[in-house]
Design a protein around this motif. Sequence first.
Motif, PDB file in Angstrom:
ATOM      1  N   GLU A 231      37.572  38.701  31.141  1.00  0.00           N
ATOM      2  CA  GLU A 231      37.579  37.027  31.344  1.00  0.00           C
ATOM      3  C   GLU A 231      38.563  36.638  32.397  1.00  0.00           C
ATOM      4  O   GLU A 231      38.190  35.618  32.822  1.00  0.00           O
ATOM      5  CB  GLU A 231      36.609  36.908  30.349  1.00  0.00           C
ATOM      6  CG  GLU A 231      35.367  37.302  29.898  1.00  0.00           C
ATOM      7  CD  GLU A 231      34.768  36.570  28.856  1.00  0.00           C
ATOM      8  OE1 GLU A 231      35.135  35.551  28.209  1.00  0.00           O
ATOM      9  OE2 GLU A 231      34.120  36.690  28.306  1.00  0.00           O
ATOM     10  N   ARG A 232      39.413  35.918  31.710  1.00  0.00           N
ATOM     11  CA  ARG A 232      40.713  35.307  31.566  1.00  0.00           C
ATOM     12  C   ARG A 232      41.132  35.911  33.419  1.00  0.00           C
ATOM     13  O   ARG A 232      41.452  35.609  34.159  1.00  0.00           O
ATOM     14  CB  ARG A 232      41.906  35.079  30.912  1.00  0.00           C
ATOM     15  CG  ARG A 232      42.742  33.968  31.177  1.00  0.00           C
ATOM     16  CD  ARG A 232      44.192  33.713  29.885  1.00  0.00           C
ATOM     17  NE  ARG A 232      42.990  33.364  28.579  1.00  0.00           N
ATOM     18  CZ  ARG A 232      43.174  33.537  27.203  1.00  0.00           C
ATOM     19  NH1 ARG A 232      44.124  34.587  27.751  1.00  0.00           N
ATOM     20  NH2 ARG A 232      42.100  33.378  26.702  1.00  0.00           N
ATOM     21  N   SER A 233      41.223  37.330  33.573  1.00  0.00           N
ATOM     22  CA  SER A 233      41.817  37.674  34.766  1.00  0.00           C
ATOM     23  C   SER A 233      41.132  37.383  35.794  1.00  0.00           C
ATOM     24  O   SER A 233      41.738  37.068  36.698  1.00  0.00           O
ATOM     25  CB  SER A 233      42.410  39.251  34.449  1.00  0.00           C
ATOM     26  OG  SER A 233      41.801  39.340  34.095  1.00  0.00           O
ATOM     27  N   GLU A 234      39.824  37.545  35.408  1.00  0.00           N
ATOM     28  CA  GLU A 234      38.502  37.697  36.359  1.00  0.00           C
ATOM     29  C   GLU A 234      38.726  36.329  37.127  1.00  0.00           C
ATOM     30  O   GLU A 234      38.543  35.929  38.539  1.00  0.00           O
ATOM     31  CB  GLU A 234      37.536  38.133  35.970  1.00  0.00           C
ATOM     32  CG  GLU A 234      36.528  39.731  35.997  1.00  0.00           C
ATOM     33  CD  GLU A 234      36.075  39.413  35.179  1.00  0.00           C
ATOM     34  OE1 GLU A 234      35.171  38.890  35.065  1.00  0.00           O
ATOM     35  OE2 GLU A 234      35.856  41.026  35.232  1.00  0.00           O
ATOM     36  N   ARG A 235      38.741  34.986  36.018  1.00  0.00           N
ATOM     37  CA  ARG A 235      38.667  33.562  36.231  1.00  0.00           C
ATOM     38  C   ARG A 235      40.042  33.510  37.238  1.00  0.00           C
ATOM     39  O   ARG A 235      40.163  32.979  38.286  1.00  0.00           O
ATOM     40  CB  ARG A 235      38.783  32.917  34.870  1.00  0.00           C
ATOM     41  CG  ARG A 235      37.690  32.626  34.547  1.00  0.00           C
ATOM     42  CD  ARG A 235      37.553  31.454  33.701  1.00  0.00           C
ATOM     43  NE  ARG A 235      38.536  31.088  32.320  1.00  0.00           N
ATOM     44  CZ  ARG A 235      38.229  31.405  31.422  1.00  0.00           C
ATOM     45  NH1 ARG A 235      36.993  32.047  31.110  1.00  0.00           N
ATOM     46  NH2 ARG A 235      39.424  31.587  31.069  1.00  0.00           N
ATOM     47  N   ASP A 236      41.628  34.103  37.093  1.00  0.00           N
ATOM     48  CA  ASP A 236      42.265  33.310  37.644  1.00  0.00           C
ATOM     49  C   ASP A 236      42.515  34.041  39.173  1.00  0.00           C
ATOM     50  O   ASP A 236      42.543  33.447  40.239  1.00  0.00           O
ATOM     51  CB  ASP A 236      44.100  34.066  36.452  1.00  0.00           C
ATOM     52  CG  ASP A 236      44.069  33.677  34.964  1.00  0.00           C
ATOM     53  OD1 ASP A 236      43.706  31.968  35.053  1.00  0.00           O
ATOM     54  OD2 ASP A 236      44.599  34.291  34.789  1.00  0.00           O
ATOM     55  N   GLU A 237      41.966  35.389  38.911  1.00  0.00           N
ATOM     56  CA  GLU A 237      41.651  35.743  40.600  1.00  0.00           C
ATOM     57  C   GLU A 237      40.605  35.502  41.253  1.00  0.00           C
ATOM     58  O   GLU A 237      40.900  35.103  42.204  1.00  0.00           O
ATOM     59  CB  GLU A 237      41.419  37.295  40.470  1.00  0.00           C
ATOM     60  CG  GLU A 237      41.545  37.864  40.950  1.00  0.00           C
ATOM     61  CD  GLU A 237      40.982  39.608  40.801  1.00  0.00           C
ATOM     62  OE1 GLU A 237      39.825  40.406  41.297  1.00  0.00           O
ATOM     63  OE2 GLU A 237      42.033  40.267  39.702  1.00  0.00           O
ATOM     64  N   SER A 238      39.213  34.831  40.689  1.00  0.00           N
ATOM     65  CA  SER A 238      38.651  33.388  41.719  1.00  0.00           C
ATOM     66  C   SER A 238      39.399  32.189  41.589  1.00  0.00           C
ATOM     67  O   SER A 238      39.214  31.988  43.223  1.00  0.00           O
ATOM     68  CB  SER A 238      37.363  33.791  41.017  1.00  0.00           C
ATOM     69  OG  SER A 238      36.804  34.868  39.666  1.00  0.00           O
ATOM     70  N   PHE A 239      40.526  31.660  40.803  1.00  0.00           N
ATOM     71  CA  PHE A 239      40.937  30.784  41.032  1.00  0.00           C
ATOM     72  C   PHE A 239      41.462  30.517  42.304  1.00  0.00           C
ATOM     73  O   PHE A 239      41.929  30.154  42.975  1.00  0.00           O
ATOM     74  CB  PHE A 239      41.464  30.332  40.156  1.00  0.00           C
ATOM     75  CG  PHE A 239      42.309  29.335  39.667  1.00  0.00           C
ATOM     76  CD1 PHE A 239      42.122  27.585  40.038  1.00  0.00           C
ATOM     77  CD2 PHE A 239      44.516  29.330  40.166  1.00  0.00           C
ATOM     78  CE1 PHE A 239      43.094  26.374  40.738  1.00  0.00           C
ATOM     79  CE2 PHE A 239      44.848  28.430  40.104  1.00  0.00           C
ATOM     80  CZ  PHE A 239      43.966  26.881  40.917  1.00  0.00           C
ATOM     81  N   THR A 240      42.792  32.420  41.809  1.00  0.00           N
ATOM     82  CA  THR A 240      43.635  32.139  43.104  1.00  0.00           C
ATOM     83  C   THR A 240      43.024  32.480  44.275  1.00  0.00           C
ATOM     84  O   THR A 240      43.552  32.222  45.608  1.00  0.00           O
ATOM     85  CB  THR A 240      44.776  33.868  42.945  1.00  0.00           C
ATOM     86  OG1 THR A 240      44.762  33.571  41.446  1.00  0.00           O
ATOM     87  CG2 THR A 240      45.956  33.874  43.720  1.00  0.00           C
TER      88      THR A 240
END
Length: 469
Positions: free
Chosen positions: A273-282
């Motif tokens: 979830e965290r990496s998906e979130r980071d990816e969407s943020f990026t």
Amino acid sequence: MSRPYVVTISSEKGGVGKTTLATNLAIYLKAINEDLPVTLFSFDNHFSVDRMFRIGRSPRQGNVLQMLSEETVGEAMELGEYGVQFIPSSGELWSIRDQVSSPGQLARILAASDLSGIVIIDTRPDLDVFTQNALFAADRVVVPVKDAPSLENCKHLYEFFDRQQLSRRTIRILPCLIDQRIHYDGPFRDPYQLLKAYAINRGYRCLEGFIAKSPKVESLNTNPEGRIYPVITHGRGTEVHVQFAHLARQIYLGTIENQQRRLDQVAEEIGRERSERDESFTTRRANLHSDCLLCDKPLVNPESIAPAGYYCETSDGATSGFLEEDCFAGLVFPYFYRSRRQIDASDPLRDLFRESAQRSYFVLRRAPNTRGHYQQQLSFYRFDEEGLEISHKIIELTELNQSVGQDALPLLGPLLQRTTLLDGENRLSDAFLLIRRVSSDFAEEILYDEQYRQFRKIADKIAAQLPAC
Ligand SMILES: Nc1ncnc2c1ncn2[C@@H]1O[C@H](COP(=O)(O)OP(=O)(O)O)[C@@H](O)[C@H]1O
Ligand SMILES: [Mg+2]
């Protein structure tokens, strides 16, 4: 150090022996391997755990309420008798019932903690959100049943597992409080055989053996010292002693045979979830227009976003970027509030506007029912924080086609051109621009998951309200 194996004792029926089982199991496990860290959590009445494990008259440290609200195990845990660590329940649990909205909260706390060994969780006799949290984190759920109605109740527990897409294989039935004086004629000779047959018939898995009803065991929580004594020290002569020892061995072997931990799975999900979130943020950050959409001054660079006043995004998602504080105020006053006088940066009106803008969303869009009109009009809406309309003003863009980017529309023109508010033929499109004030020293906060989700939620709510254009 690997994550702990979590055993949850649960049944919607009260008085089936959950607390007796949970507390004693902790001690029997410690007896099998004294180096094994064993931790007991209680979401039930706190007296039983306190009276069995609190050393002497030591003051209470924490409780499960504190653990859930502080989102960490740390301070709440204490070392008790028999080497068992414990966190007692709290009489105030109901006060955070609304804050604990997801069944995964406890699992997240445990996955992030440095607990190891075995965690045993005692629950209240219902399927409330705390029990759900205890079930969600479990590698093994032990369900004591003492009669046909308590077995019937297991249905809800299995339904919860199905809804959460958890494996039913986690659950094991254990006949408890079995009165061995009762015998039946026919294939099932006693209550244990009968309950086991009922369970198997419903496709439920059982633990080996059962726990007998014993007057001696029942007497262990009533004594002049006001303590609750464990079976291992005060009930060695009973059958229940042998049965608890056998049960503890089964659970212990389960922890060895089963190297895959539920909490590892939870930790993996959190990471994903965290990496998906980071990816969407990026992605959101990379798609930003790098300059102020009004004055073209560079605002966004790889390291930071220069003090910006407002974030905006078109409804089609094609343009997103920031506006400088003063640029937006410079747009709003002459165009939408028809202010004739010059409003400079130190004017108190600006402060007032800046202050109230904090709680607003602004929208620019082609005016209602003007599609195909030669004379174009632009709507300027103001919505409150909940996405409810506060005001609506219309300005004429009579000369738009000729004057975009020129003196007549010094600020509005470029904004329209840089976004998809204008189509290829320099006419107003159906898209709208949603503008939201941001904190000037941390503008990109709005691109983070939670804040951005809120922005999109309001965008959808507004889109549903805007009249056809
Ligand atoms: N094996 C047993 N034999 C006799 N009485 C028992 C046994 N296990 C529990 N009890 C008694 O049954 C009552 C309910 O047990 P408890 O563990 O508090 O159940 P629950 O937590 O499911 O409500 C208590 O009075 C307890 O002392
Ligand atoms: Mg209980």
